[in-house]
Scaffold this motif. Structure first.
Motif, mmCIF file in Angstrom:
data_model
loop_
_atom_site.group_PDB
_atom_site.id
_atom_site.type_symbol
_atom_site.label_atom_id
_atom_site.label_comp_id
_atom_site.label_asym_id
_atom_site.label_seq_id
_atom_site.Cartn_x
_atom_site.Cartn_y
_atom_site.Cartn_z
ATOM 1 N N GLU A 329 -4.695 -2.155 -1.014
ATOM 2 C CA GLU A 329 -6.015 -1.684 -1.432
ATOM 3 C C GLU A 329 -6.980 -2.854 -1.561
ATOM 4 N N ALA A 330 -6.509 -3.974 -2.096
ATOM 5 C CA ALA A 330 -7.374 -5.150 -2.233
ATOM 6 C C ALA A 330 -7.670 -5.779 -0.881
ATOM 7 N N GLU A 331 -6.686 -5.772 0.025
ATOM 8 C CA GLU A 331 -6.856 -6.393 1.331
ATOM 9 C C GLU A 331 -7.891 -5.670 2.178
ATOM 10 N N TYR A 332 -7.947 -4.363 2.041
ATOM 11 C CA TYR A 332 -8.870 -3.571 2.865
ATOM 12 C C TYR A 332 -10.021 -2.994 2.048
ATOM 13 N N ALA A 333 -10.332 -3.611 0.913
ATOM 14 C CA ALA A 333 -11.395 -3.095 0.042
ATOM 15 C C ALA A 333 -12.754 -3.151 0.724
ATOM 16 N N GLU A 334 -12.967 -4.167 1.575
ATOM 17 C CA GLU A 334 -14.266 -4.336 2.220
ATOM 18 C C GLU A 334 -14.359 -3.610 3.556
#
Length: 714
Positions: A329-334
């Motif tokens: 989730e953090a890796e693809y947040a942007e």
């Protein structure tokens, strides 16, 4: 003098080598429209040049023919031929059929080009539908038709579906009586009679949009997105012989299931299988239904179970999944959009974590023995299982000080476990017990059946009160006096405010019964005269004669009659207490006696649907014994339950037998009056001819005769 008719001379036709043709600059077609050049080229390659080109000789500076020909009409065909020549699929000198016009004609080339395009009548869509149908009837597959016309197979399926609509509607469409969108809406059903019926209903209406037509055609079907269809799966439904209609012209969420009865049977069977599995856990009862009404758990005590703890390995797995989820989730947040594989992985992790949260709950075996389970379907078609609810009548008595100690096992010295019991399973309110395991004793009638029977009686009482204004007046006065002078008077079978009593549980035949029809007709007759305005109503009532006013009073009072059985609820302010229920039913008996109510005359007969198929075999035999006599009961006691119920319906048809909830109580001894008790004395008269023969003779042939009667009874 007669005018000479000018003879028409048609232009000559001949084959001209393709390299001798040039496209005329006077061709009016400039904008691309219709079939593409590539598709037209493929059509020519498959079928040849169906329509000749119109050409004119090209003149040189001296006005002589140069040997070249310009093409003012047929420019798209020329370009298609040109494309085939570039692809070396057509020789440059290949002869092309042409109609050669006069180079010195007064008709402009521009006019020829314009007329050739304007006078071309497009093919009516219906002709195309029927042409596709004819080609399929002659052996071409849908794929072959699609390939021949360079369209998708789904387009061919759509055209064929349109051609399968009722011929009557196709003719209306051909005469521009309906739009193509409306015709497309009719394809959701293959029933031509229903299609025509719907068109008759909407053709003169302002509301004949395609969505309205689809709704009317599918109103007796079940959408594939319905929770019942999702629960069993459309594949299972189709494997059982069910038919699914699909809309080829717009999204239909999987189509419509055409056999709701089959669907309901499959759902009931799957619910029964699930209920059997859960019943094996030791619960006292299991209730399964598509859905339960709001508050169905009201008045029940919910058990407090213990959730199973996770093992060390399961805890480690859960933490690892949470860490992976947070990392992704953090890796693809942007990211504007997640990659498919990442989205799928996140979904898998969510399901796995949810499974950890939905851990089973452990209950005390002693609690399981007195508690039950509710099984239903959620809105998305998933199974919902709610365990651990105790009914008030199943509560164990509270042990007081000095009471005997719990029963212990003498050998082990431990508290005795509750005896193994068989769970009572109900599907949609109906018992689902197998008949082979029925006990010989007479069990109490199912609660829902009693409610349905008393609904019949309430409706009949309502009709009887309306027909006896004097009783209605006494009844109303009794209620008003009780409320005025008896402050603690319990609620009886009349709601004096005339609250319309509705039946929460009722059999299918109730709405078609004689009392229902008479009550509805009477209400409609009065409704035609009752004014809507409050003051106008007062004035109208004031002008009624006493007899008419009394009739109207009886009709209104009758709607408050409540002779329904319901489960007493002593632990809550809602519902009725046992005393209140006893008062209600005793007043209902008094009211029935005062009006001379006869449930047999009111049209009630025992049938498989309303009673005999809903009770145990001992109950069926008891009914036949009371209504048709002991001998009739003996002749059917060997039958299976289904056959026994059908035979009992025939034997009891004209006996006037009624089940206990529909009988009157004898005021002298407090016993119920059984309409069939006189049957034993007139046993032979109650039986049909083939059951009434004695079969007793002096030659010892009675056994053979009795066997014959047994076979006849089957």
């Amino acid at each position: 003098m007669a005018t000479a008719i000018q003879k028409i001379t048609l232009s000559s036709a001949r084959d001209i080598p393709f390299n001798k043709l040039v496209l005329s600059q006077s061709n009016v077609r400039r904008v691309k429209a219709g079939v593409s050049i590539e598709e037209l080229a493929e059509s020519i390659a498959r079928r040849g040049l169906i329509q000749s080109l119109h050409v004119r000789p090209v003149l040189d500076a001296d006005g002589a023919e140069s040997g070249m020909f310009e093409v003012p009409a047929g420019g798209r065909r020329y370009r298609a031929l040109e494309l085939l020549a570039k692809q070396k699929r057509l020789a440059k000198t290949a002869p092309v059929p042409c109609v050669v016009g006069d180079a010195n004609s007064d008709i402009l080339v521009d006019e020829v080009s314009l007329v050739e395009n304007m006078e071309r009548a497009p093919l009516h869509p219906l002709d195309q539908f029927r042409a596709f149908q004819a080609m399929r009837d002659k052996g071409m597959t849908e794929e072959a038709i699609a390939a021949a016309f360079f369209v998708g197979v789904n387009v061919v399926k759509q055209r064929l579906r349109l051609a399968s609509v009722s011929q009557t509607l196709l003719e209306i469409y051909a005469d521009d009586g309906m739009t193509l969108e409306q015709l497309m809406a009719f394809t959701v059903s293959s029933d031509h009679a229903r299609q025509e019926q719907v068109w008759e209903a909407v053709k003169d209406s302002w509301q004949k949009e395609p969505y309205q037509i689809r709704r009317m055609l599918t109103e007796t079907s079940v959408r594939a997105s319905d929770k019942r269809a999702v629960f069993i799966g459309v594949e299972t439904y189709e494997a059982a012989g069910g038919v699914v209609l699909r809309d080829l012209f717009q999204s239909d969420d999987g189509g419509w299931l055409q056999d709701p009865a089959l669907l309901d049977r499959l759902v009931a069977e799957k619910l029964k299988t699930t209920a059997d599995e859960i019943a094996s856990e030791g619960w006292k009862w299991v209730e399964a239904a598509l859905s339960f009404p709001y508050g169905h758990q009201h008045g029940l005590r919910e058990l407090a179970g213990v959730t199973v703890d996770l093992t060390e390995e399961e805890s480690a797995t859960r933490e690892a999944l949470r860490d992976e989820y947070d990392r992704l989730e953090a890796e693809y947040a942007e990211a504007d959009e997640l990659p498919d594989e990442i989205d799928a992985r996140l979904g898998e992790i969510e399901q796995a974590l949810d499974a950890f949260e939905q851990r089973p709950t452990i209950y005390d075996p002693a609690d399981i023995a007195v508690a039950g389970v509710f099984i239903s379907l959620d809105a998305d078609g998933s199974l919902s299982v709610d365990r651990g609810y105790v009914r008030s009548e199943d509560e164990r008595p509270v042990e007081t000080e000095g009471s005997d100690a719990p029963e212990v096992d003498g050998e082990a010295g431990q508290q005795a476990a509750p005896a193994v019991q068989r769970a009572v399973i109900t599907i949609g309110g109906q018992p689902a017990e197998p008949e082979d395991d029925e006990e010989d004793g007479i069990k109490p009638l199912p609660e829902r059946l009693v409610i349905e029977l008393t609904a019949h009686r309430t409706l009949a009482l309502r009709n009887a009160v309306a027909e006896h204004p004097d009783v209605a007046m006494t009844m109303l006065l009794h209620k008003l006096v009780s409320d005025t002078f008896r402050r603690t008077a319990p609620a009886g079978c009349l709601e004096a405010r005339v609250n319309h009593i509705f039946f929460s549980a009722q059999s299918e035949e109730l709405k078609d019964s004689t009392p229902a029809r008479e009550v509805a007709e009477r209400h409609e007759r009065w409704g035609d005269h009752v004014p809507d305005d409050d003051q106008a109503l007062w004035d109208w009532l004031s002008l009624l004669d006493p007899g008419t006013r009394l009739d109207l009073l009886a009709h209104c009072v009758s709607y408050g009659v409540n002779a329904l059985f319901e489960r007493p609820n002593p632990y809550s302010g809602s519902g009725v207490s046992q005393h209140g229920l006893d008062v209600r039913l005793s007043q209902a008996d008094r009211l029935a006696r005062a009006t001379g109510l006869d449930m047999v005359a009111a049209g009630w007969r025992p049938t498989v649907g309303n009673y005999l198929g809903r009770v145990t075999k001992p109950r069926i035999l008891e009914a036949v014994r009371e209504g048709a006599g002991e001998r009739a009961a003996q002749l059917i006691d060997h039958l299976k339950k289904g056959d026994m119920a059908k035979e009992a319906e025939r034997l009891l048809a004209d006996t006037g037998w009624l089940p206990e909830p529909l009988r009157l109580v004898d005021l002298d001894d407090g016993q119920t009056i059984e309409p069939g008790t006189e049957a034993d004395a007139a046993d032979e008269a109650a039986l049909p001819d083939f059951l009434s023969e004695d079969g007793d003779d002096e030659d010892g042939d009675g056994i053979e005769d009795e066997d014959a009667l047994t076979i006849a009874a089957e």
